[in-house]
Scaffold this motif. Structure first.
Motif, PDB file in Angstrom:
ATOM      1  N   ILE A   1       0.862  -1.177   0.000  1.00  0.00           N
ATOM      2  CA  ILE A   1       0.000   0.000   0.000  1.00  0.00           C
ATOM      3  C   ILE A   1       0.902   1.232   0.000  1.00  0.00           C
ATOM      4  N   SER A   2       0.693   2.131  -0.970  1.00  0.00           N
ATOM      5  CA  SER A   2       1.635   3.228  -1.152  1.00  0.00           C
ATOM      6  C   SER A   2       0.913   4.546  -1.414  1.00  0.00           C
ATOM      7  N   VAL A   3       1.534   5.622  -0.949  1.00  0.00           N
ATOM      8  CA  VAL A   3       1.120   6.992  -1.254  1.00  0.00           C
ATOM      9  C   VAL A   3       2.370   7.756  -1.660  1.00  0.00           C
ATOM     10  N   LYS A   4       2.325   8.456  -2.804  1.00  0.00           N
ATOM     11  CA  LYS A   4       3.508   9.184  -3.249  1.00  0.00           C
ATOM     12  C   LYS A   4       3.112  10.410  -4.046  1.00  0.00           C
ATOM     13  N   SER A   5       4.059  11.347  -4.117  1.00  0.00           N
ATOM     14  CA  SER A   5       3.820  12.593  -4.836  1.00  0.00           C
ATOM     15  C   SER A   5       5.123  13.073  -5.463  1.00  0.00           C
ATOM     16  N   LEU A   6       5.000  13.639  -6.653  1.00  0.00           N
ATOM     17  CA  LEU A   6       6.146  14.164  -7.397  1.00  0.00           C
ATOM     18  C   LEU A   6       5.846  15.600  -7.810  1.00  0.00           C
ATOM     19  N   VAL A   7       6.803  16.509  -7.572  1.00  0.00           N
ATOM     20  CA  VAL A   7       6.675  17.913  -7.951  1.00  0.00           C
ATOM     21  C   VAL A   7       7.753  18.232  -8.984  1.00  0.00           C
ATOM     22  N   ASN A   8       7.330  18.725 -10.144  1.00  0.00           N
ATOM     23  CA  ASN A   8       8.245  19.089 -11.221  1.00  0.00           C
ATOM     24  C   ASN A   8       8.231  20.618 -11.371  1.00  0.00           C
ATOM     25  N   ILE A   9       9.389  21.251 -11.187  1.00  0.00           N
ATOM     26  CA  ILE A   9       9.492  22.714 -11.221  1.00  0.00           C
ATOM     27  C   ILE A   9      10.405  23.118 -12.369  1.00  0.00           C
ATOM     28  N   ARG A  10       9.878  23.889 -13.307  1.00  0.00           N
ATOM     29  CA  ARG A  10      10.652  24.335 -14.474  1.00  0.00           C
ATOM     30  C   ARG A  10      10.734  25.865 -14.427  1.00  0.00           C
ATOM     31  N   LEU A  11      11.797  26.391 -13.817  1.00  0.00           N
ATOM     32  CA  LEU A  11      11.947  27.835 -13.692  1.00  0.00           C
ATOM     33  C   LEU A  11      12.567  28.454 -14.934  1.00  0.00           C
ATOM     34  N   THR A  12      13.432  27.693 -15.587  1.00  0.00           N
ATOM     35  CA  THR A  12      14.084  28.138 -16.799  1.00  0.00           C
ATOM     36  C   THR A  12      14.283  26.946 -17.708  1.00  0.00           C
ATOM     37  N   ASN A  13      14.510  27.206 -18.970  1.00  0.00           N
ATOM     38  CA  ASN A  13      14.705  26.093 -19.892  1.00  0.00           C
ATOM     39  C   ASN A  13      16.024  25.379 -19.667  1.00  0.00           C
ATOM     40  N   TYR A  14      16.870  25.935 -18.786  1.00  0.00           N
ATOM     41  CA  TYR A  14      18.166  25.323 -18.513  1.00  0.00           C
ATOM     42  C   TYR A  14      18.183  24.600 -17.172  1.00  0.00           C
ATOM     43  N   SER A  15      17.027  24.504 -16.531  1.00  0.00           N
ATOM     44  CA  SER A  15      16.980  23.823 -15.246  1.00  0.00           C
ATOM     45  C   SER A  15      15.599  23.215 -15.024  1.00  0.00           C
ATOM     46  N   THR A  16      15.581  21.947 -14.657  1.00  0.00           N
ATOM     47  CA  THR A  16      14.342  21.253 -14.273  1.00  0.00           C
ATOM     48  C   THR A  16      14.576  20.606 -12.926  1.00  0.00           C
ATOM     49  N   PHE A  17      13.888  21.096 -11.914  1.00  0.00           N
ATOM     50  CA  PHE A  17      14.056  20.599 -10.548  1.00  0.00           C
ATOM     51  C   PHE A  17      12.899  19.661 -10.215  1.00  0.00           C
ATOM     52  N   ARG A  18      13.220  18.510  -9.650  1.00  0.00           N
ATOM     53  CA  ARG A  18      12.208  17.510  -9.286  1.00  0.00           C
ATOM     54  C   ARG A  18      12.442  17.079  -7.845  1.00  0.00           C
ATOM     55  N   ILE A  19      11.358  17.006  -7.104  1.00  0.00           N
ATOM     56  CA  ILE A  19      11.428  16.531  -5.732  1.00  0.00           C
ATOM     57  C   ILE A  19      10.201  15.670  -5.468  1.00  0.00           C
ATOM     58  N   GLY A  20      10.377  14.613  -4.690  1.00  0.00           N
ATOM     59  CA  GLY A  20       9.260  13.710  -4.452  1.00  0.00           C
ATOM     60  C   GLY A  20       9.381  12.980  -3.133  1.00  0.00           C
ATOM     61  N   ALA A  21       8.286  12.384  -2.694  1.00  0.00           N
ATOM     62  CA  ALA A  21       8.247  11.605  -1.452  1.00  0.00           C
ATOM     63  C   ALA A  21       7.301  10.430  -1.640  1.00  0.00           C
ATOM     64  N   GLU A  22       7.558   9.361  -0.873  1.00  0.00           N
ATOM     65  CA  GLU A  22       6.744   8.146  -0.999  1.00  0.00           C
ATOM     66  C   GLU A  22       6.731   7.402   0.329  1.00  0.00           C
ATOM     67  N   PHE A  23       5.588   6.782   0.626  1.00  0.00           N
ATOM     68  CA  PHE A  23       5.471   5.909   1.802  1.00  0.00           C
ATOM     69  C   PHE A  23       4.865   4.580   1.362  1.00  0.00           C
ATOM     70  N   ASN A  24       5.439   3.472   1.846  1.00  0.00           N
ATOM     71  CA  ASN A  24       4.945   2.124   1.536  1.00  0.00           C
ATOM     72  C   ASN A  24       4.736   1.342   2.819  1.00  0.00           C
ATOM     73  N   GLN A  25       3.626   0.632   2.894  1.00  0.00           N
ATOM     74  CA  GLN A  25       3.377  -0.322   3.964  1.00  0.00           C
ATOM     75  C   GLN A  25       3.277  -1.709   3.326  1.00  0.00           C
ATOM     76  N   TYR A  26       4.156  -2.636   3.754  1.00  0.00           N
ATOM     77  CA  TYR A  26       4.241  -3.951   3.131  1.00  0.00           C
ATOM     78  C   TYR A  26       3.736  -5.049   4.068  1.00  0.00           C
ATOM     79  N   LEU A  27       3.357  -6.158   3.447  1.00  0.00           N
ATOM     80  CA  LEU A  27       3.132  -7.420   4.147  1.00  0.00           C
ATOM     81  C   LEU A  27       3.750  -8.528   3.306  1.00  0.00           C
TER      82      LEU A  27
END
Length: 794
Positions: free
Chosen positions: A414-440
């Motif tokens: 069972i997982s919840v995750k999110s990804l943020v893509n930030i494009r401030l200029t054509n010479y830089s693409t910043f990506r940050i994300g987080a995720e949580f998983n519960q396993y059995l």
């Protein structure tokens, strides 16, 4: 937490610098879609007219073009197989989000038809990835033996090879089969295979595109040390009903896509397999099915939400008793009267997800997702041989040779995750994300009717990652870091970096380095089971994660507008790897967990590939050279040995020749060096007496003098298919009944090199004097086969 912030802080600092430097620049963003179906288009080139500024739509069909000034601009959108579209935009002191950009499909000439799509020079992250290959549904369909299956198709790519002869598992660049991550729309799929037909559980008709990262991949992906396969499925046609129906001699398929309201679209895809061979020869009925459901609702131009569900089920049973009796009656042999070989597999996969895509602003794109994924397998194999010993007119003893294995594996994620893509200029693409998983996880095993124990664990996992793609002239770099905390243990940090230098004459130099940790491994049972066809997932809750360090260098040379030559050289330092010594007895270890052993290894090699098209001939040709080794302190006396599935030389060819737009030939060829095997030389029998039935039973254990000391002969396969669009006859009339726009007949001829048997294993012979000390070769391609399929498209 302080250490986590310490590793993420440099990327946040870079983000603040970009915000300060480019506050007066603007961005244009939006989705690019097919004008007819409204399906998002991946890999569309977006170019600022008259400038060298551009970008490419991502795997969600979304583009961000940043670094623009106020005023009027012309954007040119182009995609292979579509008419270019020029869109005028005007920026007045504000970034803008465009409504869906429509591209109209164009009719290709025969010379333009190609199963390999060569992307533009400026291809987004494709520039940065060192070992990335994309397969379309058309490419998969063109490989004769693939059977429209993605997992059969990828084994024709360099560096990717099969494991056991009847197994759908695959290995990448000397890695373990359990080190490959498979995502479907962002959902981790566990054991995405059908049991006895060695194919995947994904319907190719539902797939939009498939991307394979064979090594050196970025910080967004983790938890596996070898490769990543990302499958994007279709959202459905939001304009009108379309579909395909394909009955064949071994399966039936149905695919439908349709609008649901003014803002919604849906997709249904299903397959049912029937195993005629086992039904006719073995009188054992087996069945397999899988289906996909998808619904996408476009809330407004900035928000859309998707619901997707997937399920597959396998019930495979094979008993060779009838077959052996047939042989005995035919040749008047009684040795097979009480001999039986039995295989029983029960598999179930389920996956459900909800995905929200949000254009926060023209510069910021957020994708959030929650999913549930599960797999359950129960695999049993048995060899049962009964015979009598003793002289006539005297007492006899009943002997029974019984060897069996039963492995069970269950995983829930069972997982919840999110990804943020930030494009401030054509010479830089910043990506940050987080995720949580519960396993059995639940694992249990029985070998020769002896219980090997059961393990049940419920670990969780936290992940944070960040990366920044930067471009300065001909140099592109993408540093990144992935931080993982597994089962409430310490944080593990995985720094990674990719770099590309764009040189004149269409030449690119690429490089990648990264540290990769894996917290879930697969139990290796290939020395116990007759045919390991599934990964038995086992969590490393009380152990350090397995660890690999990737070093990759590559070169690409564009030969012309439709062809590319590439060379990849790689070295994989496998600092920590685990294996299960299943054959250890209860006297040696008490629990299943104690059978886990830690070792190390390495893998290195080179892959040369030319892909593209010349007029109406398209495809690829590759050559691979590789080495892979393992070393465990308690295996093979601690001496390093060749890895089980390493093949020194590989040659792979896939070709499509389009005679006309409605008639084509397809050919596939592979040459694979033999793998290394442990061929047994000594037989040990373990006896036990049943006084109630007066039977003396035993099970054999074959012993070899070393690990992987024998090299098998090479494997050679040649297959072909013919695909013809029907314009008359019964097939055309039948399609007219369904008001179909097209109908096709495909004839597939497999194993054209049947006269040269591919030996997969040698079994030692015992008990027959004239064959004592000899080995019986076991192969897979004794006869050629012909398959027919009929496809209706509407």
């Amino acid at each position: 937490m302080k250490k986590l912030l310490k590793h993420i802080a440099p990327f946040l600092f870079l983000l603040l610098i970009h915000i300060a430097l480019f506050a007066q620049k603007y961005a244009v963003s939006g989705y690019i879609v097919d004008a007819d179906t409204k399906e998002t288009l991946i890999g569309t080139s977006v170019q600022l007219k008259g400038e060298s500024v551009g970008c490419v739509s991502n795997m969600y069909g979304f583009f961000q073009l940043a670094g623009l000034t106020s005023g009027k601009h012309s954007l040119i959108f182009s995609h292979i197989g579509y008419e270019p579209n020029e869109v005028e935009v005007e920026i007045i002191n504000k970034s803008i989000v465009l409504p869906d950009v429509l591209l109209k499909p164009k009719i290709l000439t025969v010379d333009e038809v190609s199963i390999v799509a060569i992307q533009p020079e400026r291809a987004g992250d494709r520039e940065v990835e060192t070992s990335m290959i994309e397969l379309s549904s058309k490419t998969i369909r063109s490989i004769p033996t693939a059977g429209n299956d993605i997992f059969a198709a990828i084994k024709y790519l360099p560096g990717i090879d099969k494991t056991e002869p009847f197994s759908p598992l695959f290995t990448v660049r000397g890695g373990e089969p359990g080190e490959n991550a498979v995502f479907m729309d962002g959902v981790m799929i566990y054991n995405p295979y059908h049991s006895s037909i060695t194919s995947g559980i994904f319907n190719t008709q539902s797939i939009k595109t498939t991307e394979i990262l064979a090594g050196g991949f970025g910080a967004e992906y983790g938890g596996r040390n070898s490769s990543v396969m990302y499958i994007s499925t279709k959202d459905g046609n939001s304009s009108e009903l379309h579909g395909e129906i394909e009955p064949s001699t071994f399966h039936s398929k149905v695919f439908l896509e349709f609008p649901l309201g003014n803002k919604g679209s849906g997709m249904i895809a299903g397959r049912y397999f029937y195993d005629i061979f086992t039904e006719f020869i073995l009188q054992s009925r087996s069945y397999f099915y899988d289906f996909n459901l998808s619904y996408t609702y476009r809330i407004n131009p900035r928000n859309r939400i998707s619901f997707k569900y997937f399920q597959s089920r396998d019930r495979m049973g094979m008993s060779f008793n009838t077959f052996y009796k047939y042989i005995g009656n035919t040749f008047d042999w009684d040795i097979y009267d009480d001999f039986n070989l039995k295989l029983q597999n029960k598999w179930t996969n389920r996956a459900a997800t909800v995905i929200h895509k949000w254009i926060v602003s023209p510069r910021i794109y957020v994708r959030s997702q929650a999913y549930y994924s599960s797999h359950k397998s129960d695999n049993y194999s048995e060899t049962d041989f009964q015979f009598q010993a003793g002289e006539e007119d005297s007492d006899t003893l009943n002997f029974r040779l019984l060897a069996s294995s039963n492995f069970n594996n269950t995983i829930h994620d069972i997982s919840v995750k999110s990804l943020v893509n930030i494009r401030l200029t054509n010479y830089s693409t910043f990506r940050i994300g987080a995720e949580f998983n519960q396993y059995l996880f639940k694992n249990s095993a029985q070998i020769n009717e002896v219980d090997q124990g059961m393990v049940k664990k419920k670990p969780n996992q936290w992940v944070v990652f960040a990366e920044d793609k930067l471009q300065a002239g001909p140099l592109i770099i993408r540093p990144g870091i992935r931080c993982t905390r597994y089962d409430n243990n310490t944080w593990y940090y995985e720094p990674r970096a990719n770099a590309v230098v764009l040189l004149p004459a269409g030449v690119r130099l690429k490089g990648a380095w990264g540290i990769y940790y894996q917290y879930v491994i697969s139990m290796n049972t290939n020395e116990v089971e007759m045919n390991q066809s599934v990964d038995y997932y086992f969590p490393l809750s009380k152990y350090k994660p397995s660890k690999s360090v990737h070093y990759v260098a590559g070169l690409e040379k564009r030969l012309n507008a439709r062809s590319v030559l590439s060379l990849d050289v790689y070295y994989k330092d496998i600092e920590r790897v685990y294996t299960f010594d299943i054959n250890q007895t209860a006297n040696e270890v008490l629990t299943l967990s104690d059978k886990l052993q830690q070792g190390e290894g390495e893998a290195y090699g080179a892959e040369l590939m030319i892909r593209g098209a010349i007029k109406n001939l398209s495809g690829w040709l590759s050559y691979g050279l590789s080495w892979a080794n393992r070393q465990y302190p308690e295996l093979n006396d601690g001496v390093e040995y060749p890895y089980d599935y390493n093949r020194r030389h590989t040659i792979k060819l896939v070709a499509n020749y389009a005679i006309t737009k409605t008639f084509e030939y397809n050919v596939s060829f592979v040459y694979l060096s033999g793998t290394y095997r442990s061929i047994e030389q000594t037989l040990q029998n373990y006896y036990y007496y049943d006084p109630q039935n007066e039977e003396l039973s035993f099970f054999p254990v074959w012993i070899s003098n070393g690990k992987n000391t024998a090299k098998m002969p090479p494997v050679i396969n040649l297959d072909m298919s013919i695909r013809k669009r029907l314009r008359s006859g019964f097939g055309k009339h039948l399609s007219d009944v369904f008001h179909a726009t097209e109908s096709y007949l495909t004839v597939t001829i497999r194993n054209l090199t049947f006269f040269r048997r591919n030996v997969e294993y040698y079994f030692p012979v015992s008990g027959i004097d004239r064959w004592e000390g000899k080995y019986f070769p076991f192969g897979t391609n004794y006869f050629p086969s012909v398959g027919l399929s009929y496809t209706i498209k509407f």
